[in-house]
Enzyme design. Structure first.
Site, PDB file in Angstrom:
ATOM      1  N   ASP A  99       0.855  -1.192   0.000  1.00  0.00           N
ATOM      2  CA  ASP A  99       0.000   0.000   0.000  1.00  0.00           C
ATOM      3  C   ASP A  99       0.892   1.243   0.000  1.00  0.00           C
ATOM      4  OD1 ASP A  99      -1.774  -2.104   0.461  1.00  0.00           O
ATOM      5  OD2 ASP A  99      -3.068  -0.902   1.755  1.00  0.00           O
ATOM      6  N   LYS A 173      -6.844   3.588  -2.903  1.00  0.00           N
ATOM      7  CA  LYS A 173      -7.220   3.511  -1.482  1.00  0.00           C
ATOM      8  C   LYS A 173      -7.412   4.921  -0.932  1.00  0.00           C
ATOM      9  CE  LYS A 173      -5.112   1.922   2.893  1.00  0.00           C
ATOM     10  NZ  LYS A 173      -3.976   1.150   3.449  1.00  0.00           N
ATOM     11  N   LYS A 207     -10.286   0.600  -2.216  1.00  0.00           N
ATOM     12  CA  LYS A 207     -10.213   0.206  -0.806  1.00  0.00           C
ATOM     13  C   LYS A 207     -10.592   1.411   0.051  1.00  0.00           C
ATOM     14  CE  LYS A 207      -7.111  -1.274   2.925  1.00  0.00           C
ATOM     15  NZ  LYS A 207      -5.798  -1.856   3.293  1.00  0.00           N
TER      16      LYS A 207
END
Length: 247
Positions: A99, A173, A207
């Protein structure tokens, strides 16, 4: 619906942030890992220096829980070379998901070429090693227009540079969960923000992370189309409860 398979159970506090000793912080991380294994969450999300510990515990338990870690966390302003170095080390330690924090300040300042380069190089590194890659855009630092623009930029870079069958492995995300807002405004995923992201990220998955604190909110986001939810209150959410955890 098995909500646990949408949950990335997350513990990202340093000992200093938690106000405890390093050894105490390791013990908390171990408890999060054990909980993820016992509850069969999709993934355990930890700082890079905890990945090897998680890999060892998961292997010993014969578990299929995946391991995620954060790269250039939480501000995303390191050089591309430093991002790639940290990501490579995480891969060697056994991470499944990377990430990356996008350099959102560079984006806000108009340095689009830098963003394109880090997206291409970071995504390529992850995908070439069979990993899932997520790009954290830090929505609380962006205007609505900037959220639309950055989601579209990441999407267009990925679509232009990678094969279609790889798109499901590259997420956009929402947040780190650590961004400091003024007047206690939301610092992460909200329903309106997630709707904007979903509209502008497709065909890339989204996400939701930062501020998801109830089962109902998590279900709503999943029904909207979110594929993963990052939360430090995964157990409470999985049990249909609310969590007071900060990210």
């Amino acid at each position: 619906m098995n909500i646990k398979q949408y949950l990335d159970s997350t513990y990202l506090k340093t000992a200093e942030q938690a106000g405890i000793t390093e050894q105490e912080n390791i013990l908390i991380a171990q408890e999060f890992i054990k909980e993820a294994i016992t509850q069969n969450f999709k993934l355990i999300m930890l700082r890079p220096d905890r990945v090897a510990l998680a890999r060892k515990m998961i292997q010993e338990a014969n578990s299929i829980v995946q391991i995620g870690t954060v790269i250039d966390f939480p501000e995303g302003k390191s050089s591309i070379e430093d991002k790639l170095k940290e990501a490579s080390q995480a891969i060697e330690s056994g991470a499944d998901d990377l990430d990356f924090v996008c350099n959102y300040n560079a984006f806000k300042n108009g340095n689009i070429d830098l963003i394109k380069e880090e997206i291409v190089k970071g995504t390529s590194l992850g995908l070439s090693n069979g990993k899932v890659v997520k790009w954290i855009i830090e929505v609380a630092a962006l205007t609505e227009k900037e959220i639309i623009q950055l989601c579209s930029l990441i999407k267009n870079v990925v679509v232009s540079n990678f094969e279609q069958e790889l798109f499901p492995k590259v997420f956009i995300k929402s947040s780190t969960g650590f961004y400091k807002t003024q007047n206690n405004l939301p610092n992460g995923a909200t329903i309106p923000v997630i709707k904007i992201m979903l509209d502008n990220a497709a065909p890339l998955p989204v996400k939701a992370a930062g501020g998801v604190r109830s089962y109902e909110e998590a279900i709503t986001m999943i029904e909207l189309g979110v594929k993963r939810i990052g939360t430090s209150g995964a157990l409470a959410i999985a049990n249909g409860k609310n969590t007071n955890n900060s990210y």
